[in-house]
Design a protein around this motif. Structure first.
Motif, PDB file in Angstrom:
ATOM      1  N   TRP A  17       0.822  -1.192   0.000  1.00 34.16           N
ATOM      2  CA  TRP A  17       0.000   0.000   0.000  1.00 34.16           C
ATOM      3  C   TRP A  17       0.855   1.240   0.000  1.00 34.16           C
ATOM      4  O   TRP A  17       1.904   1.302   0.648  1.00 34.16           O
ATOM      5  CB  TRP A  17      -0.882   0.073   1.240  1.00 34.16           C
ATOM      6  CG  TRP A  17      -1.865  -1.039   1.392  1.00 34.16           C
ATOM      7  CD1 TRP A  17      -2.187  -1.995   0.491  1.00 34.16           C
ATOM      8  CD2 TRP A  17      -2.629  -1.312   2.549  1.00 34.16           C
ATOM      9  NE1 TRP A  17      -3.136  -2.828   1.001  1.00 34.16           N
ATOM     10  CE2 TRP A  17      -3.420  -2.431   2.279  1.00 34.16           C
ATOM     11  CE3 TRP A  17      -2.758  -0.720   3.785  1.00 34.16           C
ATOM     12  CZ2 TRP A  17      -4.302  -2.974   3.190  1.00 34.16           C
ATOM     13  CZ3 TRP A  17      -3.630  -1.256   4.700  1.00 34.16           C
ATOM     14  CH2 TRP A  17      -4.404  -2.368   4.386  1.00 34.16           C
ATOM     15  N   ASN A  18       0.382   2.255  -0.697  1.00 27.50           N
ATOM     16  CA  ASN A  18       0.981   3.570  -0.646  1.00 27.50           C
ATOM     17  C   ASN A  18       0.523   4.202   0.668  1.00 27.50           C
ATOM     18  O   ASN A  18      -0.669   4.320   0.920  1.00 27.50           O
ATOM     19  CB  ASN A  18       0.501   4.384  -1.847  1.00 27.50           C
ATOM     20  CG  ASN A  18       1.174   5.715  -1.963  1.00 27.50           C
ATOM     21  OD1 ASN A  18       1.815   6.181  -1.031  1.00 27.50           O
ATOM     22  ND2 ASN A  18       1.009   6.345  -3.111  1.00 27.50           N
ATOM     23  N   SER A  19       1.441   4.607   1.504  1.00 29.15           N
ATOM     24  CA  SER A  19       1.060   5.065   2.845  1.00 29.15           C
ATOM     25  C   SER A  19       0.876   6.572   2.944  1.00 29.15           C
ATOM     26  O   SER A  19       1.190   7.176   3.958  1.00 29.15           O
ATOM     27  CB  SER A  19       2.113   4.621   3.857  1.00 29.15           C
ATOM     28  OG  SER A  19       3.349   5.249   3.588  1.00 29.15           O
ATOM     29  N   SER A  20       0.354   7.190   1.902  1.00 31.02           N
ATOM     30  CA  SER A  20       0.108   8.635   1.974  1.00 31.02           C
ATOM     31  C   SER A  20      -1.184   8.894   2.737  1.00 31.02           C
ATOM     32  O   SER A  20      -2.138   8.139   2.645  1.00 31.02           O
ATOM     33  CB  SER A  20       0.040   9.240   0.570  1.00 31.02           C
ATOM     34  OG  SER A  20      -0.992   8.636  -0.159  1.00 31.02           O
ATOM     35  N   GLY A  21      -1.199   9.959   3.485  1.00 33.37           N
ATOM     36  CA  GLY A  21      -2.379  10.304   4.267  1.00 33.37           C
ATOM     37  C   GLY A  21      -2.603   9.340   5.411  1.00 33.37           C
ATOM     38  O   GLY A  21      -1.704   8.634   5.852  1.00 33.37           O
ATOM     39  N   LYS A  22      -3.838   9.306   5.898  1.00 31.22           N
ATOM     40  CA  LYS A  22      -4.187   8.422   7.006  1.00 31.22           C
ATOM     41  C   LYS A  22      -5.290   7.447   6.624  1.00 31.22           C
ATOM     42  O   LYS A  22      -5.817   6.739   7.459  1.00 31.22           O
ATOM     43  CB  LYS A  22      -4.647   9.249   8.206  1.00 31.22           C
ATOM     44  CG  LYS A  22      -3.538  10.079   8.785  1.00 31.22           C
ATOM     45  CD  LYS A  22      -3.967  10.724  10.070  1.00 31.22           C
ATOM     46  CE  LYS A  22      -2.789  11.450  10.668  1.00 31.22           C
ATOM     47  NZ  LYS A  22      -2.669  11.307  12.065  1.00 31.22           N
TER      48      LYS A  22
END
Length: 175
Positions: A17-22
């Motif tokens: 997963w792209n871990s941008s944001g929450k």
């Protein structure tokens, strides 16, 4: 939990997963026990410029992951994450409390109320009793303060009376 069951049912064992944001956190919390999740930092899985879509980004990240080119971000165990959240929250609340105390101390100084010069703790029991009395009726600073003070501070009664001889406007009492 239906998402977790769906992942298990179709035998997904690994996911990236792209871990941008929450936005990924709730899903991570649900799936972390049943699936090996690799969190990819957005900086390292950035796709080529152009017309970007979620599908293209997902395919790009999957290709990088398939070729072992995605370095996973560290994600501590659930108990440690909970402890970190509590510590961060406590730190934030402490900062807010300190900020409010500084604000009140500043208002007292501007109003020429110098309790800090007489008492060791401006926010102690006696000082707060005096401050509350001043805020209830800000134009009256000539009241008898003896009933509001406790303990050894009673010996400093004349200094306290001089220290509260200031002017708190009703507007400052509200702030």
């Amino acid at each position: 939990m239906s998402c977790q069951n769906g992942f298990v049912r179709i035998t997904v064992r690994m996911s990236v997963w792209n871990s941008s944001g929450k936005y990924w956190i709730p899903m991570f919390n649900v799936l972390e026990d049943s699936c090996n999740i690799t969190l990819a930092h957005p900086k390292y899985v950035k796709a080529i410029r152009g017309k970007k879509t979620d599908k293209k980004d997902a395919k790009w990240i999957a290709d990088l992951f398939k070729h072992d080119l995605v370095a996973g971000s560290f994600m501590p165990p659930h108990a440690i994450r909970q402890l970190r959240d509590l510590i961060r929250y406590r730190f934030k609340r402490t900062n807010i409390m300190s900020s409010e105390k500084n604000h009140l101390q500043n208002r007292l100084t501007v109003s020429n109320i110098q309790l800090g010069h007489v008492v060791s703790d401006t926010f102690g029991k006696s000082s707060m009793n005096i401050i509350e009395k001043l805020l209830k009726n800000p134009l009256n600073t000539t009241f008898d303060i003896e009933p509001f003070i406790h303990g050894s501070i009673k010996t400093k009664l004349p200094e306290l009376e001089l220290a509260i001889d200031g002017l708190i406007t009703p507007e400052k009492a509200v702030i």
